[in-house]
Design an enzyme around this catalytic site. Sequence first.
Site, PDB file in Angstrom:
ATOM      1  N   GLY A  37       0.829  -1.199   0.000  1.00 51.07           N
ATOM      2  CA  GLY A  37       0.000   0.000   0.000  1.00 51.07           C
ATOM      3  C   GLY A  37       0.866   1.252   0.000  1.00 51.07           C
ATOM      4  N   GLY A  38       0.299   2.315   0.577  1.00 52.39           N
ATOM      5  CA  GLY A  38       1.003   3.599   0.615  1.00 52.39           C
ATOM      6  C   GLY A  38       2.330   3.521   1.330  1.00 52.39           C
TER       7      GLY A  38
END
Length: 517
Positions: A168-169
Amino acid sequence: MRRVEELKQLREQIKLGGGVDKVKKQHDAGKLTAWERIELLVDRDTFVEFGRFVTHRATELGMSSRVAYGDGVIIGVGEVDGRKVAVYAQDFTFMGGSVGEMHATKIAYLIELAMKLGIPIIGLNDSGGARIQEGVDSLKGYGEIFYRNVMASGVVPQIVAIMGPCAGGAVYSPALADFIIMVRKTSYMFITGPKVVKAATGEDVTFESLGGAEVHAEKSGVAHFIANDDRDAISLIKKLLSYLPSNNLEDPPYVDTGDDPNREDEALNSIVPEDPEEPYDMREIITRVFDRGSFFEVQEFFAPNAITGFARLAGYVVGVVANQPMFMAGSLDINSSDKISRFVTFCDAFNIPLFTFVDVPGFLPGTVQEHGGVIRHGAKIIYAYSQSIVPKVTVIVRKAYGGAYIALGSKHLGADVVYAWPSAEIAVMGPEGAVEVIYKDKLEKADPEEREELVKSFVSEYRSRFANPYFPAGRGYVDDVLVPSETRSVLVRTLSFLLSKRERKAHPSKKHGVPPV
Ligand code: HXC
C-alpha cells in the site's frame, strides 16, 4: 535496588518484542528480528536507542491489552565501520510491525535528527503497513514520514532495506529514499496485493510475481540492489555506505586502494572491435580503468543497456555512467533514461564526480518507446547533466550520435573535460542512416548492384568526414584523443585538478526548476 532489578527485567522483556513465539515465527520464516538486524549492522557497543518506552495510545480497537514498549519500531544512532548513522528497524513480532501514530512519530523524529546531525538514515523495513486499529492517526503518521523523507532528500543519504512486507502507501517512504535493497523470497512491495489485483483485473499473481525482489530489481527498477538474505542485505548497506558521504556538505570517504594511478592497460587498445556493429562488454573497460575491485554497480539488473555505479579512482569515489553495447547496442530507452538521470542527480547532490563512458547509437526507435514517452524520459538525462555542478568527465569510446551524444555528458551541457578514443564516431546520425537521407536521389536511381557499391563508398566517405573524433576535436568539443591504454592515468590527473572545482557560475535565481518527469 528493587527498582533497578525491575528496570533490567523490563529491558530484557522489551528486547523480545512481541514475545518468544513471534520471534520463533520470524526465524522460521527465514528472517532475523529487528534487534538482530541492528546488532549485525552497527559496530559493537555503539548503538544508542531513543524512545524505548514509547507506547501507542491505548484507546484504539482491541489494543488496550497490547501495550508493547517501543510501539513496534526500534530507533537510534550507531556507528557502521566507524561512521555515524541513524537507524530504524521495524519489529514484525509486534502487530506485524504495523505503523501506528507513535511508531511513525519515532521514525519521523529520527529523520529530523539525522538531518540535524548530518548522518545517513538506514531503514530496516518489515511491516504490515498502516495499523488498521489506529485509522487516520496511522495515515497522519505516514504523511509525516513522507514529508521528512522529502526534506531529507539531497541532505543526507537515505537507504532502505525491505526485509518483509511493504504494501500500500507504505511503499512511498522507501520510494522517496535514495536506495532500496530487497531481500530475495522474504520481501515484497506493491500498491495493491494479489487479492485486489484479482478482483480488479482478473490477473492471478503471487506476492513474489507481483512485487518480489527480482521483479523490482529487473522490471520496475524500484529496487537498486537484491540481497540473498537478511545478512546479505546488511553487508550491502555497509558496502554502499563506504561510497557515500555522510551529508551533502561533505565529500565521500577517501580510501588508499593501493592501485597504481599510472597503471597502463594494453588490453584497452584492442577492446573495441574493428567492426562498429560488433558488441563488446563496456564493464570490462570500467573495471580496467578504475581502481581494481572498486566498481560497485547500482541497478545492475534494470535497463542493462546502461550501466551506473560507484567506483574509486586513485582512492576517490566517483560515479560511473556508461552505455552497454551488449544490450540493445547500448541505445537509450525509457528505463535507461530514468536509471541514468536519477543516478546523475544523486551523485551531484552528494559531491560525487561523474565519469561517463559513451557508446550510444541513439534513442531506441518504435511506437512502444514513443507512446511510452521516451521524449520526456530522455529529457531527464539532459536535465540531470545540465544542472549538475560536480566535476564531469566524459570519454567517448565509440558511437555518440544525435541527441544521445548531447545528452550523455557532452561539453554543451557543461562537462568539464571530454576525451575520445580513436574509435569514436561523433555525428548527427550513423553513416548508414545518413547516406540514405543525403544521397536519397542518387540511391533511388541506382540498380541494386550499383546501389550497394554506392552505399559502401558513401559510408566510407561519411566515416572519414564525420565518424571520427578529430572533426569534433577540431572544434574543441573533444579536448583530447586518448591512446586507450593511457585512459586511467589521464583520468587520475584530470580528477586531481577537478577536485577543487567549485561552481562559480550562478544558476539563475529560482525556487526550483520543473524537471521532466
Ligand atoms: C494491524 C496488523 C497489520 C496491520 C499485520 N498485522 N498487518 N495489525 N494493522 N496493517 C498483525 C496481524 O493481525 C497479526 O497479529 C500480526 O500482525 C502478524 O500478521 P500475520 O497476518 O499473522 O502474518 P503473516 O501471515 O506473515 O502475514 C503478513 C501480512 C498480513 C501479509 C502483512 O498480516 C497482512 O496482509 N496484513 C495486512 C496488510 C495490509 O493490508 N496493510 C494495509 C496496507 S495499506 P497477531 O495478533 O495475530 O500477532 C497501507 C496504507 C498506508 O498500509 C497508507 C500510507 C499512506
